[in-house]
Scaffold this active site. Structure first.
Site, PDB file in Angstrom:
ATOM      1  N   GLY A  98      33.323 139.946  91.869  1.00  0.00           N
ATOM      2  CA  GLY A  98      31.864 140.039  92.041  1.00  0.00           C
ATOM      3  C   GLY A  98      31.399 139.568  93.394  1.00  0.00           C
ATOM      4  O   GLY A  98      32.174 139.080  94.222  1.00  0.00           O
ATOM      5  N   GLY A 100      30.456 137.207  95.550  1.00  0.00           N
ATOM      6  CA  GLY A 100      30.494 135.754  95.638  1.00  0.00           C
ATOM      7  C   GLY A 100      29.623 135.225  96.762  1.00  0.00           C
ATOM      8  O   GLY A 100      29.228 134.060  96.779  1.00  0.00           O
ATOM      9  N   GLY A 133      29.810 130.625  99.114  1.00  0.00           N
ATOM     10  CA  GLY A 133      28.806 131.677  99.251  1.00  0.00           C
ATOM     11  C   GLY A 133      28.277 131.877 100.657  1.00  0.00           C
ATOM     12  O   GLY A 133      27.341 132.641 100.878  1.00  0.00           O
ATOM     13  N   ARG A 190      23.515 143.947 105.529  1.00  0.00           N
ATOM     14  CA  ARG A 190      24.213 145.228 105.622  1.00  0.00           C
ATOM     15  C   ARG A 190      23.555 146.268 104.729  1.00  0.00           C
ATOM     16  O   ARG A 190      22.810 145.925 103.803  1.00  0.00           O
ATOM     17  CB  ARG A 190      25.704 145.061 105.334  1.00  0.00           C
ATOM     18  N   ASP A 267      38.487 146.131  94.954  1.00  0.00           N
ATOM     19  CA  ASP A 267      37.097 145.653  95.032  1.00  0.00           C
ATOM     20  C   ASP A 267      36.511 145.920  96.415  1.00  0.00           C
ATOM     21  O   ASP A 267      35.307 145.751  96.620  1.00  0.00           O
ATOM     22  CB  ASP A 267      37.006 144.159  94.701  1.00  0.00           C
ATOM     23  N   ASP A 277      33.347 145.940 103.569  1.00  0.00           N
ATOM     24  CA  ASP A 277      33.919 144.593 103.589  1.00  0.00           C
ATOM     25  C   ASP A 277      34.833 144.369 104.789  1.00  0.00           C
ATOM     26  O   ASP A 277      36.058 144.376 104.686  1.00  0.00           O
ATOM     27  CB  ASP A 277      34.650 144.269 102.282  1.00  0.00           C
TER      28      ASP A 277
END
Ligand code: AMP
Ligand code: MG
Length: 507
Positions: A98, A100, A133, A190, A267, A277
């Site tokens: 998920g 994070g 985070g 983003r 992911d 990412d």
């Protein structure tokens, strides 16, 4: 042009898929959910540092909004959340991951369709697991500069709108060797049609939650793939083929420009076939198919340059498995895997023929290309410079390309000249230089270039960041004034420098 508050905000993901009943809270498992509402953590003293004018124009935004774009406040219409997804990391199922450290602000209606704005590094979410985070300046600069550079290279990618420093320090053990250090924090905003990943579906399938899977599939197809449906097996196959095709094309472009993603976990695979990412990615300098920038992967090299197409297939297979529960006859999904392979091959060949100035494919060209890649691996050659110099070659003579070689004295000159002669004959002494120049960038974000920008920014000087941002908006142009600085092979200082030849996931 307007402000963030004037944009037309939507929250289709929140209204159409099931979510967590709690807002924020400690890291935990959230079964049955596609998201958790989270309020970003306000930063201490946000300062706008980098801004993408082109992205802002697409969104209809004026410069500014550093408070909102770092999570300090929200405007009406935003409903901030973190997405829940899972993923295979380095080949192993990792369960729930998920967002994070990513928090979506919402979706915005634009002329080019609906776009999602997401903050990276704005604080903890229920998916932060053991981490904070946050994001550090160095990795935020790398994401901002590279995603914008990729866009201008015509490589499918998520975009970056802004980079805001938070005025806070973040503790990181960059090389995971016990040497933790405080680093400046930052938040990148983003942008993409959505941040749905292969792992977004996997989490439900692998937890046996067919109901949530179906809702998420419905949401995805009806909002983002309007020409598709999932009403029966044939429709599902067609939709999956579209994802296979865009993924194959994205990876073919990576191979064209020498980009190595570094962490192709499921992911990190966008459902839209966008590069997503930006972590320990890197750019090929010496043409080495076995090279990976990611030190975490230096042993197995699962995600090295040359493996990317195959890993794409592996990831597509995981995506197909995740869709299989809604198929009557899941065996049919094997067709999609074959389709990925053929689409990749078609795209790769087309792009590589373009790189050598051939616009019309002929049967013997495959051999010409494979001989070229063999030769490129025989001694140290800078990929970007080689292909750029090839655009200007006037006769089949390797001496004209000597600038691309690290040690031209050791080059297998005869083999090169014989390849060049076969090629020269194939293109009748006149390669399509226009196509070559449009497919062989002169400037890419070499790892050491990003590091120069980071070193200066950590000293509060954003000149190099802005210069590289500007330079890489036109990567196929000569921009002669930048040759001495950036049309260069890796400098000596960068050879063993962390951040240039070695990167980790710590960001
Ligand atoms: P990545 O390899 O960067 O795609 O991250 C893998 C997972 O780790 C994702 O679930 C991320 O959200 C999470 N993650 C990475 N860095 C952090 C961080 N600093 N804080 C919280 N979660 C993180
Ligand atoms: Mg990720």
């Amino acid at each position: 042009m307007g402000k963030l508050a004037n944009l037309s905000w939507k929250n289709r993901f929140l209204t159409q898929t099931p979510g967590d009943s709690k807002v924020g809270g400690e890291p935990r498992q959230v079964p049955g959910a596609c998201w958790s509402r989270v309020i970003p953590t306000p930063p201490k003293s946000p300062k706008m540092r980098l801004w993408s004018k082109e992205m802002a124009e697409d969104l209809g935004l004026d410069y500014g909004g550093e408070d909102i774009l770092s999570g300090g406040s929200q405007v009406k219409g935003m409903d901030t959340y973190a997405q829940r997804y899972g993923g295979h990391q380095f080949g192993n199922w990792a369960g729930q991951l998920g967002d994070g450290r990513a928090i979506t602000l919402g979706e915005v209606e634009t002329k080019a369709g609906v776009l999602e704005l997401q903050l990276k590094g704005a604080g903890k979410t229920p998916y932060s697991r053991f981490a904070d985070g946050k994001a550090v300046l160095r990795s935020s600069i790398r994401e901002f500069l590279c995603s914008e550079a990729m866009f201008h290279l015509r490589v499918p990618t998520t975009r970056a709108l802004s980079l805001v420093t938070t005025g806070e320090m973040v503790l990181r053990d960059m090389m995971y060797d016990g040497n933790s250090k405080l680093e400046p924090g930052a938040v990148v905003c983003r942008v993409a049609p959505s941040f749905i990943r292969f792992g977004s579906f996997q989490i439900h399938t692998l937890r046996g939650d067919k109901e949530t899977l179906e809702i998420l599939l419905d949401h995805t197809v009806s909002n983002h793939f309007k020409n598709h449906s999932i009403k029966d097996d044939d429709s599902i196959i067609l939709w999956c083929k579209e994802i296979a095709k865009s993924t194959a094309e994205m990876i073919a472009h990576w191979m064209r420009v020498g980009f190595v993603h570094g962490v192709m976990n499921t992911d990190n695979m966008s459902i839209h076939g966008l590069t997503i990412d930006y972590g320990p990615y890197g750019w090929i300098e010496d043409f080495d198919l076995g090279w990976t920038p990611n030190t975490t992967d230096s042993g197995r090299k699962r995600y090295c340059f040359g493996n990317q197409p195959e890993i794409g297939a592996w990831n597509i297979a995981r995506f197909l498995e995740s869709v299989s529960p809604i198929m009557e006859n899941p065996e049919k999904l094997y067709d999609v895997l074959d389709y990925y392979v053929s689409q990749y091959e078609t795209s790769r060949e087309l792009l590589w023929l373009n790189k050598i100035g051939i616009a019309d494919r002929s049967p013997k060209d495959a051999e010409l290309l494979s001989e070229l890649t063999n030769l490129l691996q025989k001694c140290e050659i800078d990929m970007t410079i080689f292909f750029r110099e090839l655009c200007h070659i006037t006769s089949p003579d390797i001496n004209e390309l000597s600038y691309a070689f690290y040690n031209f004295e050791n080059a297998p000159v005869k083999e090169w000249d014989s390849w060049l002669e076969i090629w020269w004959e194939r293109v009748n002494g006149s390669p399509d230089r226009k196509i070559m120049l449009a497919n062989n960038p002169k400037y890419v974000l070499r790892n050491w270039m990003a590091q120069l920008a980071i070193d200066a920014a950590e000293d509060n000087d954003y000149l190099i960041c802005n210069q590289l941002h500007q330079l890489l908006k036109d990567p196929y142009a000569e921009q002669k004034e930048f040759e001495t600085d950036y049309y260069q092979k890796m400098p000596e200082w960068a050879k063993n420098r962390v951040g240039c030849s070695m990167l980790s996931c710590s960001s």
